[in-house]
Design an enzyme around this catalytic site. Structure first.
Site, short mmCIF file in Angstrom:
data_model
loop_
_atom_site.label_atom_id
_atom_site.label_comp_id
_atom_site.label_asym_id
_atom_site.label_seq_id
_atom_site.Cartn_x
_atom_site.Cartn_y
_atom_site.Cartn_z
CB THR A 55 -0.46 -42.01 -17.99
OG1 THR A 55 -1.84 -42.11 -17.66
CG2 THR A 55 -0.24 -42.48 -19.41
CE LYS A 82 14.17 -20.58 -22.61
NZ LYS A 82 15.48 -21.15 -22.95
N1 CP Z 1 -5.75 -42.53 -15.59
C1 CP Z 1 -4.85 -41.56 -15.90
O1 CP Z 1 -4.60 -41.23 -17.06
O2 CP Z 1 -4.25 -41.02 -14.80
P1 CP Z 1 -3.08 -39.90 -14.82
O3 CP Z 1 -3.73 -38.64 -15.34
O4 CP Z 1 -2.60 -39.79 -13.41
O5 CP Z 1 -2.02 -40.37 -15.76
#
Ligand code: CP
Length: 309
Positions: A55, A82
């Protein structure tokens, strides 16, 4: 729409409009020259409070291909460590006048809350167990390109439904487009109130996969099982892991999908995942860039219209 927070807020016409534009971007992405200027002059900030490969990379590539100035916030190195709150962090970034904010967060509803506080367009890149709208849209585009349509298909979503934002967004999207949805998995991994989803539910892969057009596998999301029942991987693979034998109950031309990250030998056989005659897992990744280009392009058009008014 001002934001893309979930599939819940989208109509079938909205979904079709995003997929139509994404289709053109998918074709553009296969050309040697891939650049457009739909986001030229705009600033996109990616804030990932949870790990991501697909993503985050695809939102970054999508923004850059359309000419945005893209910044990836390294949340592990940010002042969140923090004690700064999510909202204070968002307000701080908001004061720098971003146009597009892409947010992934482990808590359901966090992205909606943030969207109420900022002046820019917010895209939900996955919030807790709630929604992952661009994943459902890229899955829809992959299905539409493989099957030639996105309606009246029989689609099985298999595995850890209870903890999956991908399942929730897909159930909503595929339901809105009038497909038949089957949920297959152990009863311990089915969400409460499953009846209201309007899907058929199975705890047996052979029965559930019978004559389906699409088989969508999900990862066991152990990080969200906080103290609850965690099945043994061996037992799980035996009963619910997709292999050639279980797939033989689906239609002969059924496609195999997985949003990633994939655990080979847990929810899916590695050889099957790599079988380009059945698996469209790499197509899903490819469509992810196109769908994110389309989603940001449409939000940017809305942003420009609103600002011009
Ligand atoms: N499918 C998906 O959201 O993969 P990532 O967690 O790698 O972004």
């Amino acid at each position: 729409h001002r934001h893309l927070l979930g599939i819940e807020q989208l109509s079938p016409a909205d979904i079709t409009a995003i997929l139509e534009l994404a289709d053109t971007y998918a074709d553009l992405n296969r050309q040697p020259h891939k650049h457009g200027d739909a986001l030229k002059g705009l600033t996109q900030i990616n804030m990932f409070f949870e790990n991501s490969t697909r993503t985050q990379a695809s939102f970054e590539i999508a923004g850059k291909r359309l000419g945005a100035d893209v910044m990836n916030m390294a949340m592990q190195a940010s002042s969140i460590k923090k004690g700064e709150t999510l909202i204070d962090t968002a307000m701080t970034l908001n004061a720098m006048h971003p146009d597009l904010l892409v947010v992934r967060h482990p808590q359901s509803g966090a992205v909606d809350l943030l969207a109420q506080k900022v002046n820019c367009a917010v895209l939900n890149a996955g919030d807790g167990r709630h929604e992952h709208p661009t994943q459902a849209l890229l899955d829809a585009l992959t299905i539409r390109r493989a099957k030639g349509r996105l309606h009246r298909l029989s689609i099985a979503i298999c595995g850890d439904i209870a903890h999956s934002r991908v399942a929730r967004s897909n159930i909503m999207l595929l339901g809105k487009m009038e497909n038949r949805i089957r949920l297959i998995g152990p009863p311990t991994l089915m969400p409460a109130g499953i009846a209201e989803f309007g899907c058929e539910v199975f705890d047996n892969m052979e029965e559930g996969l019978k004559d389906v057009d699409v088989v969508m596998m999900l990862r066991l999301q152990k990080e969200r099982m906080d103290g609850g029942f965690i099945p043994s991987e061996r037992e799980y693979y035996h009963r619910f892991g997709l292999d050639a034998e279980k797939l033989s109950h689906a239609k002969p031309d059924a496609i195999v999908m997985h949003p990633g990250p994939m655990n080979r030998g847990v929810e899916i056989d590695g050889t099957l995942a790599d079988d380009i005659n059945r698996s469209v897992i790499q197509d899903q990744v490819e469509m992810g860039v196109a769908v994110r280009m389309a989603a940001m392009d449409l939000l940017a058009r809305n942003l420009r219209e609103t600002r011009a008014a």
